[in-house]
Design an enzyme around this catalytic site. Structure first.
Site, PDB file in Angstrom:
ATOM      1  N   ASN A  10       0.846  -1.195   0.000  1.00 22.69           N
ATOM      2  CA  ASN A  10       0.000   0.000   0.000  1.00 22.69           C
ATOM      3  C   ASN A  10       0.887   1.252   0.000  1.00 22.69           C
ATOM      4  OD1 ASN A  10      -1.504   2.247   0.917  1.00 22.69           O
ATOM      5  ND2 ASN A  10      -3.023   0.909   1.858  1.00 22.69           N
ATOM      6  N   ASP A  70      -0.786  -3.697  10.070  1.00 22.11           N
ATOM      7  CA  ASP A  70      -2.120  -4.186   9.740  1.00 22.11           C
ATOM      8  C   ASP A  70      -3.097  -3.247  10.428  1.00 22.11           C
ATOM      9  OD1 ASP A  70      -3.643  -6.387   8.357  1.00 22.11           O
ATOM     10  OD2 ASP A  70      -4.613  -6.365  10.316  1.00 22.11           O
ATOM     11  N   SER A  71      -4.061  -2.775   9.678  1.00 20.95           N
ATOM     12  CA  SER A  71      -4.908  -1.728  10.237  1.00 20.95           C
ATOM     13  C   SER A  71      -6.325  -1.834   9.728  1.00 20.95           C
ATOM     14  CB  SER A  71      -4.311  -0.361   9.876  1.00 20.95           C
ATOM     15  OG  SER A  71      -3.895  -0.342   8.523  1.00 20.95           O
ATOM     16  N   TYR A 156     -10.690   4.725   4.194  1.00 22.31           N
ATOM     17  CA  TYR A 156     -11.884   5.289   4.822  1.00 22.31           C
ATOM     18  C   TYR A 156     -11.676   6.732   5.305  1.00 22.31           C
ATOM     19  CZ  TYR A 156     -13.348   0.377   4.813  1.00 22.31           C
ATOM     20  OH  TYR A 156     -13.686  -0.906   4.425  1.00 22.31           O
ATOM     21  N   LYS A 177      -1.977  14.384   9.781  1.00 13.66           N
ATOM     22  CA  LYS A 177      -2.397  12.981   9.979  1.00 13.66           C
ATOM     23  C   LYS A 177      -1.303  12.197  10.695  1.00 13.66           C
ATOM     24  CE  LYS A 177      -4.040   8.751   7.750  1.00 13.66           C
ATOM     25  NZ  LYS A 177      -4.335   7.983   6.542  1.00 13.66           N
ATOM     26  N   HIS A 182      -3.897   6.612  13.988  1.00 11.78           N
ATOM     27  CA  HIS A 182      -3.645   5.297  14.601  1.00 11.78           C
ATOM     28  C   HIS A 182      -2.244   4.801  14.255  1.00 11.78           C
ATOM     29  CE1 HIS A 182      -5.154   5.219  10.602  1.00 11.78           C
ATOM     30  NE2 HIS A 182      -5.131   3.908  10.453  1.00 11.78           N
TER      31      HIS A 182
HETATM   32  P1  IMP Z   1      -4.547  -3.930   5.439  1.00 11.26           P
HETATM   33  O1  IMP Z   1      -3.723  -3.501   4.286  1.00 11.26           O
HETATM   34  O2  IMP Z   1      -4.931  -5.365   5.430  1.00 11.26           O
HETATM   35  O3  IMP Z   1      -3.923  -3.516   6.752  1.00 11.26           O
HETATM   36  O4  IMP Z   1      -5.928  -3.169   5.273  1.00 11.26           O
HETATM   37  C1  IMP Z   1      -6.137  -1.982   5.860  1.00 11.26           C
HETATM   38  C2  IMP Z   1      -7.432  -1.391   5.326  1.00 11.26           C
HETATM   39  O5  IMP Z   1      -7.971  -0.572   6.370  1.00 11.26           O
HETATM   40  C3  IMP Z   1      -7.141  -0.449   4.154  1.00 11.26           C
HETATM   41  O6  IMP Z   1      -7.423  -1.066   2.950  1.00 11.26           O
HETATM   42  C4  IMP Z   1      -8.084   0.696   4.410  1.00 11.26           C
HETATM   43  O7  IMP Z   1      -9.316   0.422   3.838  1.00 11.26           O
HETATM   44  C5  IMP Z   1      -8.236   0.712   5.922  1.00 11.26           C
HETATM   45  N1  IMP Z   1      -7.262   1.653   6.514  1.00 11.26           N
HETATM   46  C6  IMP Z   1      -6.121   1.361   7.200  1.00 11.26           C
HETATM   47  N2  IMP Z   1      -5.475   2.474   7.554  1.00 11.26           N
HETATM   48  C7  IMP Z   1      -6.199   3.489   7.073  1.00 11.26           C
HETATM   49  C8  IMP Z   1      -6.003   4.887   7.107  1.00 11.26           C
HETATM   50  O8  IMP Z   1      -5.017   5.438   7.630  1.00 11.26           O
HETATM   51  N3  IMP Z   1      -6.954   5.605   6.513  1.00 11.26           N
HETATM   52  C9  IMP Z   1      -8.055   5.053   5.919  1.00 11.26           C
HETATM   53  N4  IMP Z   1      -8.264   3.757   5.838  1.00 11.26           N
HETATM   54  C10 IMP Z   1      -7.337   2.965   6.418  1.00 11.26           C
END
Ligand code: IMP
Length: 200
Positions: A10, A70-71, A156, A177, A182
């Protein structure tokens, strides 16, 4: 200078992490493009488990120190959903806009005080040379806005309303930000560890 790989595909996360650590004397690098890396199966039951899974797998494959995040977004009214499934919310085929519009349509008519939400981020560091694993977590509280606004950030962000700013996360700058998000809160906890382990 020590090198740490950011184990994420990402681009937004990579930029946020690089910007956050820009003053530390560590060379943060994205995943190598030419390597055919196996997809990480995110089947952990928590952000921490999934962050560790990503970092472990990439550290093993690349024989490098890896930092992974992971978020996700946790909405109170939806009992914490989409949570660890935030990236795949709605079945997997939706883009960011479709995903947040789906949340807005589910919450249609729900008053602001019942739209509490939190962004959560777990950041894991796996060092295959020192045989060490560290994982930390950060949260950012807010509300789901009634309509999207702002073009910064990703995911989001356009529907995540921050009362303190009277703006969504997508309306504040990346610098801002990176002070309150987070991910920034998790990275702040990781920062002292990185400085001590890799720069002193
Ligand atoms: P991951 O790549 O499996 O950790 O998925 C994280 C998902 O959570 C992302 O695709 C976003 O949709 C959402 N997300 C995580 N961090 C953020 C942020 O900082 N802003 C907005 N959406 C986030």
């Amino acid at each position: 200078m020590n090198q740490i790989i950011i184990g994420s595909g990402n681009q937004h996360k990579i930029e946020e992490i690089k910007a956050f650590f820009s003053e530390i004397k560590i060379d943060f690098k994205a995943l190598p493009e030419h390597r055919n890396l196996t997809e990480v199966v995110e089947d952990g039951k928590s952000y921490k488990e999934n962050a560790l899974k990503k970092a472990r797998q990439r550290a093993l494959e690349l024989n490098e120190i890896v930092l992974a995040d992971d978020s996700g977004l946790s909405v109170d009214y939806l009992d914490g959903a989409p949570g660890i499934y935030s990236a795949r919310f709605g079945g997997g085929g939706l883009d960011d806009e479709e995903k947040y519009l789906k949340i807005l349509s589910i919450l249609d008519g729900v008053p602001l005080e019942k739209r509490k939400a939190a962004f959560i981020s777990a950041v894991a560091l796996v060092d295959p040379f020192k045989n060490e694993e560290i994982v930390v977590e950060g949260r950012c509280e807010g509300f789901i806005a009634e309509e999207p606004s702002g073009a910064n950030g990703f995911g989001y962000d356009p529907i995540f309303y921050l009362p303190k700013y009277n703006k969504t996360m997508a309306e504040i700058s990346q610098v801002e930000k990176n002070k309150i998000s987070h991910r920034a809160r998790a990275l702040k906890k990781m920062k002292a560890v990185l400085i001590k382990r890799y720069t002193e």
